[in-house]
Structure formats: C-alpha cells, structure tokens
Scaffold this active site. Structure first.
Site, short mmCIF file in Angstrom:
data_model
loop_
_atom_site.label_atom_id
_atom_site.label_comp_id
_atom_site.label_asym_id
_atom_site.label_seq_id
_atom_site.Cartn_x
_atom_site.Cartn_y
_atom_site.Cartn_z
N ARG A 251 0.84 -1.20 0.00
CA ARG A 251 0.00 0.00 0.00
C ARG A 251 0.87 1.25 0.00
O ARG A 251 2.01 1.22 0.41
CB ARG A 251 -0.93 -0.02 1.22
CG ARG A 251 -1.87 -1.24 1.19
CD ARG A 251 -2.93 -1.21 2.24
NE ARG A 251 -3.75 -0.01 2.25
CZ ARG A 251 -4.82 0.19 1.48
NH1 ARG A 251 -5.19 -0.74 0.65
NH2 ARG A 251 -5.50 1.31 1.58
N CYS A 252 0.29 2.33 -0.47
CA CYS A 252 0.95 3.63 -0.52
C CYS A 252 1.54 3.97 0.85
O CYS A 252 0.88 3.73 1.86
CB CYS A 252 -0.09 4.68 -0.93
SG CYS A 252 0.57 6.33 -1.09
N PRO A 253 2.75 4.44 0.92
CA PRO A 253 3.65 4.87 -0.15
C PRO A 253 4.72 3.84 -0.50
O PRO A 253 5.70 4.18 -1.14
CB PRO A 253 4.29 6.12 0.46
CG PRO A 253 4.48 5.73 1.90
CD PRO A 253 3.24 4.89 2.23
N ASP B 31 -1.82 -0.92 -5.83
CA ASP B 31 -2.36 0.26 -5.16
C ASP B 31 -2.76 1.29 -6.22
O ASP B 31 -1.91 1.78 -6.96
CB ASP B 31 -1.30 0.83 -4.22
CG ASP B 31 -1.80 2.03 -3.42
OD1 ASP B 31 -2.97 2.42 -3.60
OD2 ASP B 31 -1.01 2.56 -2.63
N ASP C 241 0.96 8.82 -7.74
CA ASP C 241 2.26 8.91 -7.06
C ASP C 241 3.42 8.92 -8.06
O ASP C 241 4.32 9.76 -7.97
CB ASP C 241 2.45 7.74 -6.09
CG ASP C 241 1.59 7.85 -4.85
OD1 ASP C 241 1.01 8.92 -4.61
OD2 ASP C 241 1.49 6.84 -4.13
#
Length: 76
Positions: free
Chosen positions: A14-16, A41, A47
C-alpha cells in the site's frame, strides 16, 4: 520497444511503499536505465506521475492489466 533493465514487484503493497521501493531501486541504477514497477495500489498512478515530474525521471507509461498497474520509468 523499450528494454526493461530492472523490475519491481510491489503488488500487495500500500501507498507509499511502491514508490519508496522504486526510489531505492532507481538510486542503484544508472542514468538511462528503465525500471518496470507492478503495483496493485490505485494511488500509485498519481504517485509515480508526480514523482517523475519532481525528480526529473521520465514516466514512459502507466498502464493497467486487470487489477495491476504497470509503471515504466527511465532514470534521469
């Protein structure tokens, strides 16, 4: 046709984390080399676009196959 020099499987992260792991890998690569990042994600699309605009790396493509986002980056 672009030659992929390195690949990063960031699926399930998952981010980041996909971006952080890609940044670490890019740091070990030479200018002009190409990195393929696979992520699940959805936030990775924005991003990687923003990161490349800020860092000077080139985002060659961002595509989606099923639920996997595939980002192709070329190191500045």
């Amino acid at each position: 046709m672009v030659t992929i020099d390195r690949e990063l499987n960031a699926t399930g992260l998952r981010c980041p984390l996909p971006l952080l792991k890609a940044k670490q890998l890019l740091a070990s690569m030479e200018s002009g080399q190409v990195l393929c990042v696979k992520a699940t994600d959805q936030g990775s699309v924005a991003d990687f676009k923003a990161y490349c605009e800020l860092s000077g790396h080139q985002l060659l493509s961002s595509t989606q196959e099923a639920d996997v986002y595939i980002h192709i980056l070329q190191k500045a």
